[in-house]
Scaffold this motif. Structure first.
Motif: not given
Ligand SMILES: Nc1ncnc2c1ncn2[C@@H]1O[C@H](COP(=O)(O)OP(=O)(O)OP(=O)(O)O)[C@@H](O)[C@H]1O
Ligand SMILES: [Mg+2]
Length: 265
Positions: A53, A89, A165
């Motif tokens: 990330s 994410q 992500d």
């Protein structure tokens, strides 16, 4: 030294990222080199905490590297890069806007007319299977639906670069497989440059032109694997000996690094 790739895509040279916290320093990335040519689909796999990330945030210009050079489309990254779409994410949606409003927010923050993007937003919602949820609010959606809304939002302005992500991490297996097929179809139509982060070795190999395998922290690119599977890869690619060989190669690397253990055979 400091040579530019001279063209599009992503160019990282000697990139390190150090975080200072009350507990001390964390070296997240250590002298990382990576080139992603324009139009390539690159997947990054690596163990949790290895800096994936962080890598994505550096490319997006959301934070500066501690050292080294980060270039996107031939220019040094010095602040947020605008010609990209990001799927984080965790889906970051605005609670007070409905799904359509969240997708259109992409236009809003760019100073573009949201009304002008309405048809495109609805078409994207149809593509990700959310056509019946355009007027729902984030709290009324499942985790997978929220993530699909954020994928539609990332695509609204048709960016040449897509940073993803773990976009399918929260999805059930079936939806995840469908999203993979849809993403490949979309990529084949648009040939965007894609940086796709995932924990799933299968997903990386099925989607990518090349797979970058990261070492445990401090993260570096430990291996770059070319995936020579014809597209569209569909469902049959899982049975292709080239798919199996690529997955085994990555898995062997994780075993050797202690990222996986207890399965030595
Ligand atoms: N803002 C921050 N401040 C301090 N440390 C950070 C920060 N962001 C990340 N780190 C640290 O940097 C390292 C890499 O984090 P990162 O989130 O990039 O890992 P990751 O590979 O994405 O992990 P995961 O697969 O679990 O998402 C970790 O040790 C993390 O604790
Ligand atoms: Mg992460």
């Amino acid at each position: 030294m400091g040579e530019s790739s001279g063209e599009g895509g992503i160019h990282l040279a000697g990139v390190s990222k150090r975080f200072r916290t009350r507990q001390g320093e964390t070296l997240a990335l250590d002298a990382l080199d990576l080139d992603v040519p324009e139009g390539e689909f690159l997947a990054v796999v690596g163990p949790s905490g290895c800096g994936k990330s962080t890598l994505l945030r550096l490319v997006a210009g959301l934070m500066p590297a501690s050292s080294g050079s980060v270039q996107v489309f031939g220019r040094d990254v010095a602040g947020p890069v605008t010609e990209l779409g990001i799927v984080f994410q965790q889906p970051v949606l605005l609670d007070w806007r409905d799904v359509l409003g969240n997708v259109l927010f992409q236009a809003g923050i760019r100073g573009l007319s949201e009304a002008a993007f309405r048809d495109r937003a609805l078409a994207l919602l149809r593509q990700v299977g959310l056509e019946d949820f355009a007027d729902r609010y984030p709290h009324e959606l499942s985790g997978g639906m929220r993530q699909r809304a954020s994928i539609a939002r990332a695509l609204l302005h048709d960016p040449p670069l897509l940073l993803m992500d773990e976009p399918f991490g929260a999805l059930d297996a079936l939806t995840r497989e469908q999203m993979r097929l849809d993403l490949e179809a979309l990529w084949m139509r648009s040939r965007k440059t894609v940086l796709f982060i995932t924990h799933s070795v299968d997903e990386a190999v099925l989607l990518a032109d090349r797979v970058a395998v990261m070492s445990p922290r401090p993260g570096r690119i430990e291996r770059l694997l070319q995936v020579d599977l014809p597209r569209p890869r569909g469902l049959a690619a899982r049975r292709d000996p080239r798919f199996i060989a690529a997955v085994e190669e990555v898995t062997a690397l994780f075993l050797a690094r202690g990222v996986l253990h207890g399965a030595e055979t």
